[in-house]
Design a protein around this motif. Structure first.
Motif, PDB file in Angstrom:
ATOM      1  N   LEU A 171      27.428  64.355  22.426  1.00 48.61           N
ATOM      2  CA  LEU A 171      26.066  64.507  21.653  1.00 48.61           C
ATOM      3  C   LEU A 171      26.042  65.941  21.216  1.00 48.61           C
ATOM      4  O   LEU A 171      24.962  66.346  20.795  1.00 48.61           O
ATOM      5  CB  LEU A 171      25.007  64.222  22.756  1.00 48.61           C
ATOM      6  N   PHE A 172      27.065  66.810  21.521  1.00 46.81           N
ATOM      7  CA  PHE A 172      27.170  68.033  20.996  1.00 46.81           C
ATOM      8  C   PHE A 172      25.873  69.032  21.437  1.00 46.81           C
ATOM      9  O   PHE A 172      25.179  69.588  20.927  1.00 46.81           O
ATOM     10  CB  PHE A 172      27.198  68.323  19.479  1.00 46.81           C
ATOM     11  N   LEU A 173      25.707  69.099  22.729  1.00 49.50           N
ATOM     12  CA  LEU A 173      24.750  69.600  23.624  1.00 49.50           C
ATOM     13  C   LEU A 173      25.472  70.460  24.500  1.00 49.50           C
ATOM     14  O   LEU A 173      26.588  70.109  25.151  1.00 49.50           O
ATOM     15  CB  LEU A 173      23.786  68.510  24.281  1.00 49.50           C
ATOM     16  N   SER A 174      24.710  71.284  25.264  1.00 53.70           N
ATOM     17  CA  SER A 174      25.313  72.234  26.119  1.00 53.70           C
ATOM     18  C   SER A 174      25.122  71.240  27.846  1.00 53.70           C
ATOM     19  O   SER A 174      24.143  70.328  27.670  1.00 53.70           O
ATOM     20  CB  SER A 174      24.437  73.754  26.261  1.00 53.70           C
ATOM     21  N   LEU A 175      26.053  71.639  28.574  1.00 55.36           N
ATOM     22  CA  LEU A 175      25.911  70.924  29.758  1.00 55.36           C
ATOM     23  C   LEU A 175      24.642  71.183  30.365  1.00 55.36           C
ATOM     24  O   LEU A 175      24.024  70.373  30.970  1.00 55.36           O
ATOM     25  CB  LEU A 175      27.138  71.567  30.680  1.00 55.36           C
ATOM     26  N   LYS A 176      24.083  72.456  30.289  1.00 54.66           N
ATOM     27  CA  LYS A 176      22.640  72.839  30.717  1.00 54.66           C
ATOM     28  C   LYS A 176      21.671  71.926  30.231  1.00 54.66           C
ATOM     29  O   LYS A 176      20.548  71.588  30.876  1.00 54.66           O
ATOM     30  CB  LYS A 176      22.325  74.365  30.678  1.00 54.66           C
ATOM     31  N   THR A 177      21.675  71.657  28.850  1.00 51.86           N
ATOM     32  CA  THR A 177      20.600  70.875  28.097  1.00 51.86           C
ATOM     33  C   THR A 177      20.678  69.492  28.669  1.00 51.86           C
ATOM     34  O   THR A 177      19.672  68.874  29.133  1.00 51.86           O
ATOM     35  CB  THR A 177      20.917  70.955  26.851  1.00 51.86           C
ATOM     36  N   VAL A 178      21.905  69.007  28.965  1.00 53.53           N
ATOM     37  CA  VAL A 178      21.942  67.460  29.653  1.00 53.53           C
ATOM     38  C   VAL A 178      21.386  67.571  30.872  1.00 53.53           C
ATOM     39  O   VAL A 178      20.736  66.598  30.931  1.00 53.53           O
ATOM     40  CB  VAL A 178      23.515  66.982  29.562  1.00 53.53           C
ATOM     41  N   LYS A 179      21.721  68.377  31.808  1.00 51.01           N
ATOM     42  CA  LYS A 179      21.329  68.754  33.027  1.00 51.01           C
ATOM     43  C   LYS A 179      19.672  68.623  32.964  1.00 51.01           C
ATOM     44  O   LYS A 179      19.169  68.062  33.877  1.00 51.01           O
ATOM     45  CB  LYS A 179      21.870  69.708  33.829  1.00 51.01           C
ATOM     46  N   ASN A 180      19.003  69.284  32.108  1.00 47.18           N
ATOM     47  CA  ASN A 180      17.797  69.685  32.114  1.00 47.18           C
ATOM     48  C   ASN A 180      16.978  68.115  31.642  1.00 47.18           C
ATOM     49  O   ASN A 180      16.116  67.548  32.320  1.00 47.18           O
ATOM     50  CB  ASN A 180      17.039  70.579  30.972  1.00 47.18           C
ATOM     51  N   HIS A 181      17.843  67.633  30.790  1.00 45.07           N
ATOM     52  CA  HIS A 181      17.075  66.183  30.277  1.00 45.07           C
ATOM     53  C   HIS A 181      17.289  65.245  31.420  1.00 45.07           C
ATOM     54  O   HIS A 181      16.349  64.455  31.630  1.00 45.07           O
ATOM     55  CB  HIS A 181      17.961  65.813  28.972  1.00 45.07           C
ATOM     56  N   LEU A 182      18.297  65.179  32.161  1.00 41.86           N
ATOM     57  CA  LEU A 182      18.406  64.132  33.248  1.00 41.86           C
ATOM     58  C   LEU A 182      17.332  64.617  34.200  1.00 41.86           C
ATOM     59  O   LEU A 182      16.971  63.724  34.909  1.00 41.86           O
ATOM     60  CB  LEU A 182      19.804  64.174  33.634  1.00 41.86           C
ATOM     61  N   THR A 183      17.193  65.736  34.595  1.00 44.08           N
ATOM     62  CA  THR A 183      16.301  66.133  35.300  1.00 44.08           C
ATOM     63  C   THR A 183      14.701  65.605  35.213  1.00 44.08           C
ATOM     64  O   THR A 183      14.254  65.069  35.898  1.00 44.08           O
ATOM     65  CB  THR A 183      16.130  67.670  35.845  1.00 44.08           C
ATOM     66  N   ASN A 184      14.437  65.852  33.882  1.00 40.92           N
ATOM     67  CA  ASN A 184      13.399  65.319  33.464  1.00 40.92           C
ATOM     68  C   ASN A 184      13.113  63.803  33.219  1.00 40.92           C
ATOM     69  O   ASN A 184      12.205  63.120  33.794  1.00 40.92           O
ATOM     70  CB  ASN A 184      13.081  65.725  32.073  1.00 40.92           C
ATOM     71  N   VAL A 185      14.170  63.095  33.140  1.00 38.53           N
ATOM     72  CA  VAL A 185      14.284  61.561  33.214  1.00 38.53           C
ATOM     73  C   VAL A 185      14.103  61.170  34.775  1.00 38.53           C
ATOM     74  O   VAL A 185      13.340  60.232  34.871  1.00 38.53           O
ATOM     75  CB  VAL A 185      15.548  61.130  32.635  1.00 38.53           C
ATOM     76  N   PHE A 186      14.786  61.683  35.442  1.00 33.40           N
ATOM     77  CA  PHE A 186      14.749  61.261  36.996  1.00 33.40           C
ATOM     78  C   PHE A 186      13.238  61.349  37.360  1.00 33.40           C
ATOM     79  O   PHE A 186      12.568  60.612  38.186  1.00 33.40           O
ATOM     80  CB  PHE A 186      15.668  62.132  37.727  1.00 33.40           C
TER      81      PHE A 186
END
Length: 52
Positions: A15-30
């Motif tokens: 998705l051309f995102l930083s790992l930190k951004t993906v972690k933040n999104h997954l935290t919000n989804v959870f």
């Protein structure tokens, strides 16, 4: 991608995102799904008819 078993790093790269951004999104989804981890999120998504 989460349901198909892709790692956070793979998702970030695809998705051309930083790992930190993906972690933040997954935290919000959870949090929104009220689950503790990836496995519970996948179960919840499949129950809703997503991520076959």
């Amino acid at each position: 991608m989460l349901a198909s078993g892709k790692s956070k790093a793979d998702i970030a790269r695809i998705l051309f995102l930083s790992l930190k951004t993906v972690k933040n999104h997954l935290t919000n989804v959870f949090a929104k799904l009220q689950v503790a981890d990836r496995a519970q999120a996948v179960v919840r998504a499949r129950q809703a008819g997503l991520g076959e």
